[in-house]
Write an enzyme that holds these catalytic residues in place. Sequence first.
Site, PDB file in Angstrom:
ATOM      1  N   GLU A 181       0.861  -1.187   0.000  1.00 27.68           N
ATOM      2  CA  GLU A 181       0.000   0.000   0.000  1.00 27.68           C
ATOM      3  C   GLU A 181       0.890   1.227   0.000  1.00 27.68           C
ATOM      4  O   GLU A 181       1.949   1.238   0.650  1.00 27.68           O
ATOM      5  CB  GLU A 181      -0.906   0.025   1.235  1.00 27.68           C
ATOM      6  CG  GLU A 181      -1.744   1.311   1.309  1.00 27.68           C
ATOM      7  CD  GLU A 181      -2.825   1.308   2.374  1.00 27.68           C
ATOM      8  OE1 GLU A 181      -2.714   0.528   3.332  1.00 27.68           O
ATOM      9  OE2 GLU A 181      -3.774   2.096   2.229  1.00 27.68           O
TER      10      GLU A 181
ATOM     11  N   CYS B 191      -6.665   1.272   3.008  1.00 23.11           N
ATOM     12  CA  CYS B 191      -7.582   2.413   3.006  1.00 23.11           C
ATOM     13  C   CYS B 191      -7.430   3.254   1.752  1.00 23.11           C
ATOM     14  O   CYS B 191      -8.360   3.958   1.350  1.00 23.11           O
ATOM     15  CB  CYS B 191      -7.344   3.263   4.241  1.00 23.11           C
ATOM     16  SG  CYS B 191      -7.849   2.428   5.747  1.00 23.11           S
TER      17      CYS B 191
ATOM     18  N   ASN C 172     -12.381  -2.948   0.987  1.00 25.29           N
ATOM     19  CA  ASN C 172     -11.316  -3.059   1.990  1.00 25.29           C
ATOM     20  C   ASN C 172     -11.869  -2.676   3.349  1.00 25.29           C
ATOM     21  O   ASN C 172     -12.172  -1.512   3.577  1.00 25.29           O
ATOM     22  CB  ASN C 172     -10.154  -2.128   1.660  1.00 25.29           C
ATOM     23  CG  ASN C 172      -9.137  -2.094   2.793  1.00 25.29           C
ATOM     24  OD1 ASN C 172      -8.457  -3.086   3.037  1.00 25.29           O
ATOM     25  ND2 ASN C 172      -9.071  -0.985   3.507  1.00 25.29           N
ATOM     26  N   GLU C 173     -11.977  -3.622   4.210  1.00 25.67           N
ATOM     27  CA  GLU C 173     -12.465  -3.444   5.583  1.00 25.67           C
ATOM     28  C   GLU C 173     -13.512  -2.323   5.692  1.00 25.67           C
ATOM     29  O   GLU C 173     -13.444  -1.456   6.568  1.00 25.67           O
ATOM     30  CB  GLU C 173     -11.323  -3.271   6.591  1.00 25.67           C
ATOM     31  CG  GLU C 173     -10.371  -2.136   6.423  1.00 25.67           C
ATOM     32  CD  GLU C 173      -9.358  -2.023   7.572  1.00 25.67           C
ATOM     33  OE1 GLU C 173      -9.294  -0.945   8.157  1.00 25.67           O
ATOM     34  OE2 GLU C 173      -8.644  -3.005   7.869  1.00 25.67           O
TER      35      GLU C 173
END
Length: 669
Positions: free
Chosen positions: A49, A264, A391-392
Amino acid sequence: MNLLRMPVVLLTLLAAASDGAAEPAAPLHIDAAAPGTAISPDLFGIFFEDINYAADGGLYAELVQNRSFEYQAIEQTAWTQLAYWEFVGRGGGEGSLVVAASRPLHANNPHYAVVDVPTAGDGAGIRNPGFDGIAVEAGKTYDVSMFVRQLYVDRRWGGRPIGDDEPFEIFARLEDKQGQSLGETKLTYTGADWQRIAGEIVAERTVDDARLWVYTKQAGGIALDVVSLFPRETFKDRSNGLRKDLAATLAALHPRFIRFPGGCLVHGDGLPNMYRWKDTIGPIHERKEQANIWRYHQSVGLGYFEYFQFCEDIGAKPLPVVPAAVSCQNSGHTAGAGQDGIPLDEMQAYVQEVLDLIEWANGPADSHWGAKRAAAGHPEPFGLEYLGVGNEDRITPAFEERFRMIYAAIQEKHPEITVIGTVGPFPDGEDYDEGWRIANELHVPMVDEHYYRPPEWFLDNLHRYDDFNRARSAVYLGEYAAHDRGRRTTLRSALAEAAYMTHLERNGDVVRLSSYAPLLGKRGRCQWNPDLIYFTNTDVYPTINYYVQQLFGQNAGDELLPAELTPPAGEDGLLPVATSVVRDANNGDVIVKIVNYGGAAQPLAIELAGAERLAEDATLLLLAGEADAVNDFDTREPLVPQESTLSVGAAFDYEAPANSLSVIRIPQR
Ligand code: AHR
């Protein structure tokens, strides 16, 4: 420059008798003759990331910061489009630097610099310090390029416009902090429209804080954009490539897959900040830069093509993650407040964008999106197998509605793709339960679990997947890390992860993929600690946890063998020892992993059924030390695995040192 700082000590260790050891030997029975249970061959991968300056200023080898004049105050309040640039005139050279947007190079790249030089003197132009300095090495070549548009010559605004055949000279010079030259090149062009000019500079000295000065000795006005400087040497010598030492450090993990681009970063800080893959392909000057949710900037020079190419270069499968059409629930810094969903009347287009990605990756070179991949230099399909969606995310009705739309479309058009759903940021709780409910209802092939917890949590939860329902979705443990006190990486945290990883192998039929997070952290630029690998502009500092990941990645198997550890005769209770035994079907090697996370050595009496098929000399890779040991920027002697030879057979003794991971690799006879 150091690479892995991994001295290999070759010793010959004979099987150690356990006489004199404080503890009685615990029997470890291994059945190497058993057929073995198939486990995922893709179990250990990495998660990249762009956090902690992992991409721009990190893995992406570009040396100029804010090369396209697209930095913004919304990213950091002190930033403007001219951040990291300054006007420098010498020997009477004078002028100014402003930003403009009226005739951009490309609509996706709206701003550019206007450098006005009424008096050139000995040189006047603009200078960039790179990402905390530009590191150059004597004798190495650096490729410089930029887009230029000539505005006028000789006089100020309204003066004589440039003629088509009138040459204009621009110099690109690397210089040290005192302004002394480290090498320069002259670039010439004619014409009045945007043009790319390029040259090379050979560095005369090694310095880690050079600057790039782009200047002219002629009075006039020029527009500049995408001012770029790359080391000629990149990983696999790719143009627009990756930093060689960092990429090699990742490759040495032998990851079976790379998940990208986040995290994120994927779902973004509000809807406009979502990571849209189409904005990141094509010529770099046509890509759409944007704010990074981690409060800096994404040039997207490291975009989807480069990610897929890197995967291929290191033999890892690509695992892109696309937003599930909702923004991050924690949005609020630059745009939006909380989770926001793409309007339903735009969802068809968004779903198509996801399908287009699959065509871009896997479609024939004459398909619409496959042709774009081919134009970038890769006519063969990339062979995409896995695709993360979300994503989460907070599992809300807005999320669920959109996830169902995306999932249904992929299932219908591309049933061959393994979709990975999301079950929130924690190992339990509401999002976790709701995420699993959706996965169960839709029979999503795999879900992405995340957890960052203290080492003790990992040790208390070694058996988390033992009783998992094998009929449900498989698990991708997409983000995990043991956070020791002070959020540091210690041997204690590394061994908690190692112990846990032995249990991932033991459950490798249900846990199909796993990746530590985050991967990279730049000195002085970290938004998140701990990270697996720290780095500066010149050096790489793998943590102890890195070596755990490396030992597992380099010694993975695809069959789990029966192995049972029991307490020594006459004793009961749990030993602070975790083990797994796998076979690598490629060569028949049997790999025994033993994690002793206790503070005392643990003698083991190993019985190896089927030893007659195996060699008598095994390779022992041992990572051992004080539980509080840390590898970081100031560690003089980093803790690294030590390699030796170990005599093995049908029955042999092995003492697992206190606080250690032992990997015993026994080749087939
Ligand atoms: O790995 C760092 C962050 O942790 C990721 O971006 C996010 O998915 C998680 O919260």
